[in-house]
Scaffold this motif. Structure first.
Motif, PDB file in Angstrom:
ATOM      1  N   LEU A   1       0.826  -1.201   0.000  1.00 32.20           N
ATOM      2  CA  LEU A   1       0.000   0.000   0.000  1.00 32.20           C
ATOM      3  C   LEU A   1       0.862   1.253   0.000  1.00 32.20           C
ATOM      4  O   LEU A   1       0.619   2.199  -0.771  1.00 32.20           O
ATOM      5  CB  LEU A   1      -0.919  -0.014   1.228  1.00 32.20           C
ATOM      6  N   LEU A   2       1.871   1.270   0.844  1.00 30.82           N
ATOM      7  CA  LEU A   2       2.694   2.471   0.994  1.00 30.82           C
ATOM      8  C   LEU A   2       3.609   2.702  -0.198  1.00 30.82           C
ATOM      9  O   LEU A   2       3.860   3.845  -0.588  1.00 30.82           O
ATOM     10  CB  LEU A   2       3.514   2.369   2.283  1.00 30.82           C
ATOM     11  N   SER A   3       4.117   1.652  -0.801  1.00 35.00           N
ATOM     12  CA  SER A   3       5.050   1.823  -1.916  1.00 35.00           C
ATOM     13  C   SER A   3       4.357   2.089  -3.243  1.00 35.00           C
ATOM     14  O   SER A   3       4.876   2.829  -4.090  1.00 35.00           O
ATOM     15  CB  SER A   3       5.941   0.586  -2.052  1.00 35.00           C
ATOM     16  N   ASP A   4       3.174   1.504  -3.437  1.00 37.38           N
ATOM     17  CA  ASP A   4       2.527   1.576  -4.757  1.00 37.38           C
ATOM     18  C   ASP A   4       1.363   2.565  -4.836  1.00 37.38           C
ATOM     19  O   ASP A   4       0.964   2.951  -5.947  1.00 37.38           O
ATOM     20  CB  ASP A   4       2.001   0.190  -5.160  1.00 37.38           C
ATOM     21  N   TYR A   5       0.810   2.977  -3.706  1.00 32.98           N
ATOM     22  CA  TYR A   5      -0.406   3.790  -3.742  1.00 32.98           C
ATOM     23  C   TYR A   5      -0.319   5.076  -2.926  1.00 32.98           C
ATOM     24  O   TYR A   5      -0.867   6.102  -3.327  1.00 32.98           O
ATOM     25  CB  TYR A   5      -1.604   2.974  -3.232  1.00 32.98           C
ATOM     26  N   ALA A   6       0.309   5.040  -1.769  1.00 30.10           N
ATOM     27  CA  ALA A   6       0.258   6.185  -0.850  1.00 30.10           C
ATOM     28  C   ALA A   6       1.167   7.319  -1.314  1.00 30.10           C
ATOM     29  O   ALA A   6       2.229   7.083  -1.914  1.00 30.10           O
ATOM     30  CB  ALA A   6       0.655   5.750   0.551  1.00 30.10           C
TER      31      ALA A   6
ATOM     32  N   ILE B   1       4.745  11.380   1.500  1.00 29.61           N
ATOM     33  CA  ILE B   1       4.790  11.905   2.868  1.00 29.61           C
ATOM     34  C   ILE B   1       4.073  10.969   3.824  1.00 29.61           C
ATOM     35  O   ILE B   1       4.511  10.758   4.968  1.00 29.61           O
ATOM     36  CB  ILE B   1       4.173  13.324   2.926  1.00 29.61           C
ATOM     37  N   ILE B   2       2.968  10.357   3.376  1.00 29.31           N
ATOM     38  CA  ILE B   2       2.241   9.407   4.226  1.00 29.31           C
ATOM     39  C   ILE B   2       3.060   8.133   4.383  1.00 29.31           C
ATOM     40  O   ILE B   2       3.134   7.553   5.484  1.00 29.31           O
ATOM     41  CB  ILE B   2       0.850   9.104   3.646  1.00 29.31           C
ATOM     42  N   ALA B   3       3.686   7.693   3.295  1.00 25.29           N
ATOM     43  CA  ALA B   3       4.537   6.501   3.371  1.00 25.29           C
ATOM     44  C   ALA B   3       5.677   6.712   4.363  1.00 25.29           C
ATOM     45  O   ALA B   3       5.992   5.824   5.176  1.00 25.29           O
ATOM     46  CB  ALA B   3       5.086   6.159   1.991  1.00 25.29           C
ATOM     47  N   ILE B   4       6.296   7.887   4.313  1.00 19.44           N
ATOM     48  CA  ILE B   4       7.393   8.192   5.232  1.00 19.44           C
ATOM     49  C   ILE B   4       6.907   8.156   6.676  1.00 19.44           C
ATOM     50  O   ILE B   4       7.544   7.562   7.561  1.00 19.44           O
ATOM     51  CB  ILE B   4       8.003   9.575   4.900  1.00 19.44           C
ATOM     52  N   LEU B   5       5.761   8.767   6.922  1.00 23.94           N
ATOM     53  CA  LEU B   5       5.237   8.853   8.279  1.00 23.94           C
ATOM     54  C   LEU B   5       4.907   7.469   8.836  1.00 23.94           C
ATOM     55  O   LEU B   5       5.291   7.116   9.964  1.00 23.94           O
ATOM     56  CB  LEU B   5       3.994   9.744   8.285  1.00 23.94           C
ATOM     57  N   VAL B   6       4.189   6.657   8.045  1.00 24.59           N
ATOM     58  CA  VAL B   6       3.774   5.336   8.524  1.00 24.59           C
ATOM     59  C   VAL B   6       4.972   4.414   8.685  1.00 24.59           C
ATOM     60  O   VAL B   6       5.088   3.695   9.693  1.00 24.59           O
ATOM     61  CB  VAL B   6       2.735   4.724   7.564  1.00 24.59           C
ATOM     62  N   LEU B   7       5.869   4.419   7.712  1.00 22.06           N
ATOM     63  CA  LEU B   7       7.049   3.551   7.808  1.00 22.06           C
ATOM     64  C   LEU B   7       7.942   3.972   8.973  1.00 22.06           C
ATOM     65  O   LEU B   7       8.531   3.124   9.652  1.00 22.06           O
ATOM     66  CB  LEU B   7       7.831   3.577   6.502  1.00 22.06           C
ATOM     67  N   SER B   8       8.044   5.264   9.216  1.00 19.84           N
ATOM     68  CA  SER B   8       8.821   5.732  10.376  1.00 19.84           C
ATOM     69  C   SER B   8       8.190   5.233  11.665  1.00 19.84           C
ATOM     70  O   SER B   8       8.886   4.848  12.607  1.00 19.84           O
ATOM     71  CB  SER B   8       8.886   7.262  10.388  1.00 19.84           C
ATOM     72  N   GLY B   9       6.844   5.228  11.698  1.00 18.61           N
ATOM     73  CA  GLY B   9       6.160   4.695  12.869  1.00 18.61           C
ATOM     74  C   GLY B   9       6.416   3.222  13.073  1.00 18.61           C
ATOM     75  O   GLY B   9       6.630   2.754  14.204  1.00 18.61           O
ATOM     76  N   ILE B  10       6.418   2.446  11.987  1.00 20.44           N
ATOM     77  CA  ILE B  10       6.681   1.006  12.092  1.00 20.44           C
ATOM     78  C   ILE B  10       8.093   0.746  12.587  1.00 20.44           C
ATOM     79  O   ILE B  10       8.326  -0.071  13.482  1.00 20.44           O
ATOM     80  CB  ILE B  10       6.457   0.329  10.723  1.00 20.44           C
ATOM     81  N   VAL B  11       9.048   1.460  11.994  1.00 25.45           N
ATOM     82  CA  VAL B  11      10.444   1.290  12.417  1.00 25.45           C
ATOM     83  C   VAL B  11      10.609   1.715  13.871  1.00 25.45           C
ATOM     84  O   VAL B  11      11.273   1.022  14.663  1.00 25.45           O
ATOM     85  CB  VAL B  11      11.384   2.106  11.506  1.00 25.45           C
ATOM     86  N   ALA B  12      10.008   2.836  14.227  1.00 24.22           N
ATOM     87  CA  ALA B  12      10.126   3.329  15.597  1.00 24.22           C
ATOM     88  C   ALA B  12       9.557   2.327  16.591  1.00 24.22           C
ATOM     89  O   ALA B  12      10.167   2.022  17.628  1.00 24.22           O
ATOM     90  CB  ALA B  12       9.409   4.668  15.737  1.00 24.22           C
ATOM     91  N   ALA B  13       8.359   1.786  16.292  1.00 23.08           N
ATOM     92  CA  ALA B  13       7.739   0.826  17.198  1.00 23.08           C
ATOM     93  C   ALA B  13       8.556  -0.451  17.287  1.00 23.08           C
ATOM     94  O   ALA B  13       8.728  -1.034  18.367  1.00 23.08           O
ATOM     95  CB  ALA B  13       6.315   0.517  16.728  1.00 23.08           C
ATOM     96  N   SER B  14       9.079  -0.900  16.159  1.00 23.07           N
ATOM     97  CA  SER B  14       9.909  -2.115  16.153  1.00 23.07           C
ATOM     98  C   SER B  14      11.179  -1.903  16.965  1.00 23.07           C
ATOM     99  O   SER B  14      11.612  -2.791  17.707  1.00 23.07           O
ATOM    100  CB  SER B  14      10.264  -2.502  14.718  1.00 23.07           C
ATOM    101  N   PHE B  15      11.769  -0.724  16.822  1.00 24.91           N
ATOM    102  CA  PHE B  15      12.980  -0.421  17.581  1.00 24.91           C
ATOM    103  C   PHE B  15      12.700  -0.437  19.080  1.00 24.91           C
ATOM    104  O   PHE B  15      13.505  -0.952  19.869  1.00 24.91           O
ATOM    105  CB  PHE B  15      13.522   0.952  17.170  1.00 24.91           C
TER     106      PHE B  15
END
Length: 504
Positions: A296-301, A304-318
């Motif tokens: 969804l994030l790579s092909d459609y979003a 700026i939304i992709a950056i925000l959501v992926l940063s959230g995933i990385v942050a939570a995983s960290f």
């Protein structure tokens, strides 16, 4: 552009984590429990960041898109229920005990043999948890930075290790403030964008109000209940959650933080599940092309939304990975190898060896992540073990004084044997192929998936209760508990004297 934006958030987390590390000041009490000085905001966000990890976001969306809301959202909702139960019944008690690790409780309550066996089980469980979060980071770097999956796992674990080794729970708590803020904002923005662009579309039979997912075996009810119960009860024995509870500055702070974190965790998990249902229905996105959220994030979003959501995933995983590293190494050093904090002059051996011990656990987690590239099942399996083996000795043992070491050891041994046997016999694990440990057989089929968790839990709890009545705690165990209490009190008093003597 996307990976550059995510990299900036990672750099910010690293800088904050390393800068805050000066608060450790060479003291293992600061390193392990943040000097027991954390208020509601920091404890609440660190608990939320630990709960809303890659498993509860990436794993959530993958499972939801395939099997329905309760299959994926149960990951986050189960953790939210765990935090709620912890706040209601355990947070105040555990914080008031002034422990350094959850392993200390098993030493205090049951004695040395139980402490060692419980510590080993917790370490094994949290190695699975660490691996599950590294899987999501590895896929993210492979998808968006063209870094081979295995090298992405290695890079992610190295970055988390850098600030965790430096600052322990202080670094974890302060970076969690950034991580949770990013994750909350990302979830809200993602939901708003999906609703505006494609609408909120819930496929028939797959929504949150389609309760056959919780009542009909054909709709996955046993698996969904197994997920909820495993996380709601098994995760109470979460060494990273409890480490944060121990770091709260008072019992009431610990309790209120659990309630705040429970609400945030349930809300974020529900948002990601609704997004998964909508995009899988309107856009036809499926797990065959990789993680649904990444597609969804790579092909459609928008970027700026992709950056925000992926940063959230990385942050939570960290955050989750950091907590797992800290808690496992602390338990290994303190509760297995009996290294105690130094209360005189000179280096603190508990601090030094806790840092060193992170390395083998990091390696084990990375190897497992490379070998088993599944997110959601690694999280749930981790707490399957806790549910079958340790939930009864911990949750019941806090309130019921009759059970002794025999009951605890019996529950751990029998629960572990039953869960591992059923794991080896069941071809699927929470709806996906069992890539962890499967022995081909004609005895158990995929329809037993989910029941394995529930049966193992019932056997573990049942064994504990039966042995509690058959072999109650001896008088010698009560005397030993008094001695351990005195030892822990001595450690606390020494720490308090140091805080008074050292200028602020």
């Amino acid at each position: 552009m996307i990976i550059f934006g995510v990299a900036l958030s990672v750099v910010l987390i690293l800088v904050v984590g390393i800068v805050v590390a000066r608060k450790v000041d060479g003291d293992s009490a600061n390193y392990l429990v943040a000097g027991r000085r954390l208020g509601v905001p920091l404890v609440a966000v660190s608990l939320t960041a630990a709960a809303v990890d890659a498993n509860a976001t990436v794993g959530n969306t993958d499972l939801t898109s395939q099997f329905g809301f309760w299959s994926g959202a149960s990951l986050a909702i189960g953790l939210a229920i765990c935090l709620l139960l912890t706040g209601l019944f355990l947070a105040k008690r555990m914080n008031a005990m002034k422990l350094f690790t959850l392993g200390d409780f098993f030493r205090l309550r049951y004695g040395r043999p139980v402490e060692v066996l419980a510590s080993i089980l917790m370490i094994v469980s949290f190695t699975f948890l660490l691996a599950g979060n590294l899987v999501a980071c590895g896929f993210l770097l492979e998808r968006f930075a063209n870094i081979p999956y295995a090298w992405g796992v290695v890079l992610a674990v190295t970055l988390v290790l850098a600030y965790t080794v430096a600052g322990g729970l202080f670094s974890d708590a302060y970076t969690a403030a950034i991580q949770t803020t990013i994750t909350v904002v990302a979830a809200i923005v993602l939901l708003a964008w999906v609703a505006y662009s494609y609408g909120i579309v819930i496929p028939e039979g797959m929504g949150p109000f389609d309760l056959e997912q919780l009542s009909d075996p054909a709709a996955g009810a046993p698996i969904n209940w197994a997920t909820l119960i495993s996380l709601a009860v098994g995760d109470i024995v979460a060494i990273d959650f409890m480490q944060r509870v121990f770091g709260a500055k008072s019992p009431s702070v610990a309790q209120r933080s659990c309630f705040v974190a429970a609400g945030l965790t349930a809300a974020i998990g529900t948002i990601f599940a609704i997004v998964a249902l909508s995009v899988s229905s309107t856009l036809g996105i499926s797990v065959e092309n990789g993680p649904v959220l990444y597609t969804l994030l790579s092909d459609y979003a928008p970027p700026i939304i992709a950056i925000l959501v992926l940063s959230g995933i990385v942050a939570a995983s960290f955050s989750t990975a950091s907590g797992a590293m800290l808690a496992t190494s602390a338990i290994a050093v303190r509760n297995i190898f009996t290294v105690r904090r130094h209360t005189g002059s000179g280096p603190d051996p508990l601090l030094r060896w806790t840092r060193v011990a992170m390395i083998p656990f990091v390696i084990a987690g990375a190897v497992l992540a490379i070998r088993v590239s599944q997110t959601g099942i690694l999280l749930t399996l981790a707490f399957d073990l806790m549910l079958a083996c340790l939930a009864a000795p911990f949750v019941i043992g806090v309130f019921w004084k009759r059970p002794g070491a025999v009951a605890a050891l019996g529950a751990m041994a029998v629960g572990f044997a039953v869960r591992m046997t059923l794991l080896a016999l069941t071809p699927t694990l929470y709806g996906v192929p069992n890539d962890i440990l499967y022995v081909p057989n004609d005895l158990v089929g995929p329809e037993f998936d989910g029941w394995a968790t529930l049966v193992s839990a019932l056997v573990g709890f049942g064994t504990y209760v039966v042995l509690a009545f058959a072999v109650p705690r001896r008088e010698s165990e009560l005397d030993r508990e008094a001695a351990v209490l005195a030892d822990l009190a001595s450690e606390r008093e020494a720490s308090e004297r140091e805080e008074v003597e050292v200028p602020a």
